[in-house]
Design a protein around this motif. Structure first.
Motif, PDB file in Angstrom:
ATOM      1  N   GLN A   7       0.887  -1.174   0.058  1.00 13.28           N
ATOM      2  CA  GLN A   7       0.297  -0.225   0.496  1.00 13.28           C
ATOM      3  C   GLN A   7       1.480   1.240  -0.217  1.00 13.28           C
ATOM      4  OE1 GLN A   7      -2.643   0.613   3.383  1.00 13.28           O
ATOM      5  NE2 GLN A   7      -4.128   1.647   2.461  1.00 13.28           N
ATOM      6  N   GLU A  14      -6.432  -1.540  -2.361  1.00 15.14           N
ATOM      7  CA  GLU A  14      -5.273  -2.741  -1.671  1.00 15.14           C
ATOM      8  C   GLU A  14      -6.790  -3.534  -0.989  1.00 15.14           C
ATOM      9  OE1 GLU A  14      -5.806   0.692  -0.860  1.00 15.14           O
ATOM     10  OE2 GLU A  14      -6.440   1.035   0.493  1.00 15.14           O
ATOM     11  N   VAL A  18      -6.729  -7.602  -1.077  1.00 16.22           N
ATOM     12  CA  VAL A  18      -6.750  -8.701  -0.136  1.00 16.22           C
ATOM     13  C   VAL A  18      -7.850  -9.318  -0.223  1.00 16.22           C
ATOM     14  CG1 VAL A  18      -7.182  -8.360   2.316  1.00 16.22           C
ATOM     15  CG2 VAL A  18      -4.928  -7.121   1.529  1.00 16.22           C
ATOM     16  N   LEU A  29      -2.082  -6.065   4.453  1.00 16.85           N
ATOM     17  CA  LEU A  29      -1.797  -5.251   3.876  1.00 16.85           C
ATOM     18  C   LEU A  29       0.118  -5.053   4.335  1.00 16.85           C
ATOM     19  CD1 LEU A  29      -4.006  -2.457   4.132  1.00 16.85           C
ATOM     20  CD2 LEU A  29      -3.496  -3.993   1.337  1.00 16.85           C
TER      21      LEU A  29
END
Lengths: 224, 103
Positions: A7, A14, A18, A29
């Motif tokens: 990130q 993001e 995920v 992250l």
């Protein structure tokens, strides 16, 4: 199987990355200031507008501390997938060939497209078949992948063109309808379309899962 | 001593420049005839110590040598201290919002 999703300030895909990784494994992250990937098995560099896309998309993100770790991870053969802005970052970092230029239509394009798998010798397509069509969305302003003719021919000969837009569906004017490419070892792959937004039929397509399943397969230790 | 420099960055010849094309297409509608081959690049102004590796800076960050050409113009002897208040040419150089490259 643990994915690390990088990130940057300005990343915006993001969370979906995920969630997509979590369909096949665990994910966390990785903040751009982290210099250690914490033992992840695969890295995803998601889409967005890292550092505001100042100068050129991806030009500044390549100098983030985490990128040294990503370089080392890739050099050791670890699978790395760059999506959209992540693809731009990997090209700027010279981890992938070519460059991403402004769309030929000068407009931001946001639509579902079909892409064809052109190589299965990569970490992101190991579980696909050649010619397989995947329905995934694109959403970008600078997605026109470019390489000089000699380089493009070389990449094609080496099987490093990984995805092409289906005939008539090139949304940005990229040369050879190229939608995604790989590094010479096939462990680093980048593409403009967004497989992480296509992992559930509820969103119109689950075809993007094919890439995450492939990463799982590529990262997993060979069966004894 | 510091010097001022300007870096001009433009798309390489042969690379489609849709911005330049759009500008070129808009001109006749505004009454500007006879203008062609418009190409849009960008300019970076900076101050650097003498001996700074401006070329390296361009190769590594300011330009993408695969798709862009760059030119460096230096204005030697332009000390950054004191000059800006009196030198009319440098007074034109105003800090402002960097050109927004949509991405």
């Amino acid at each position: 199987m643990r994915f690390g999703v990088v990130q940057f300030p300005g990343s915006c895909d993001e969370r979906d990355a995920v969630l997509a990784c979590e369909r096949v494994g665990e994910a966390r992250l990785v903040w751009h200031e982290e210099a250690d990937l914490g033992g992840v098995d695969a890295v995803v560099i998601p889409g967005g507008f890292s550092y505001g896309d100042y100068l050129r998309a991806g030009a500044i993100a390549r100098f983030a501390p985490v990128m040294d770790a990503v370089h080392d991870f890739a050099r050791a053969g670890g699978p790395v997938l760059g999506i959209c802005n992540g693809f731009q970052v990997l090209c700027e970092a010279a981890m992938l060939p070519g460059a991403l230029l402004a769309n030929d239509g000068l407009r931001f394009v946001c639509r579902q497209v079909e892409i064809e798998v052109a190589s299965t010798a990569t970490a992101a397509t190991a579980g696909c078949t050649i010619g397989e069509r995947l329905s995934v969305p694109v959403k970008h302003m600078s997605g026109r992948w470019f390489a000089p003719p000699g380089l493009l021919a070389e990449l094609e000969a080496e099987g490093r063109v990984v995805f092409r837009y289906a005939p008539g569906q090139n949304p940005n004017g990229s040369v050879g309808d190229v939608a995604g490419v790989a590094n010479e070892h096939g462990n680093v792959v980048g593409l403009m379309p967004h497989p992480e937004h296509a992992v559930d039929p509820l969103c119109g397509s689950a075809d993007g899962l094919r890439l995450f399943e492939s990463l799982l397969r590529s990262a997993a230790p060979a069966p004894a | 001593m510091a010097m001022k420099a300007r870096v001009l960055i433009r798309p390489k010849q042969g690379i489609l420049d849709p911005q330049g094309k759009a500008v070129e297409r808009a001109l006749p509608a505004l009454g500007f005839a006879g203008v062609s081959h418009v190409r849009v690049g960008r300019m970076v102004e900076l101050e650097a110590e003498d001996g700074a590796d401006l070329e390296g800076l361009c190769e590594k960050l300011l330009a993408n040598p695969l798709v862009e050409d760059y030119e460096i113009e230096t204005v030697p002897g332009t000390s950054s201290e004191g000059a800006s208040a009196t030198d009319p040419s440098s007074a034109r150089i105003r800090p402002g919002v960097p050109g927004s490259e949509a991405g």
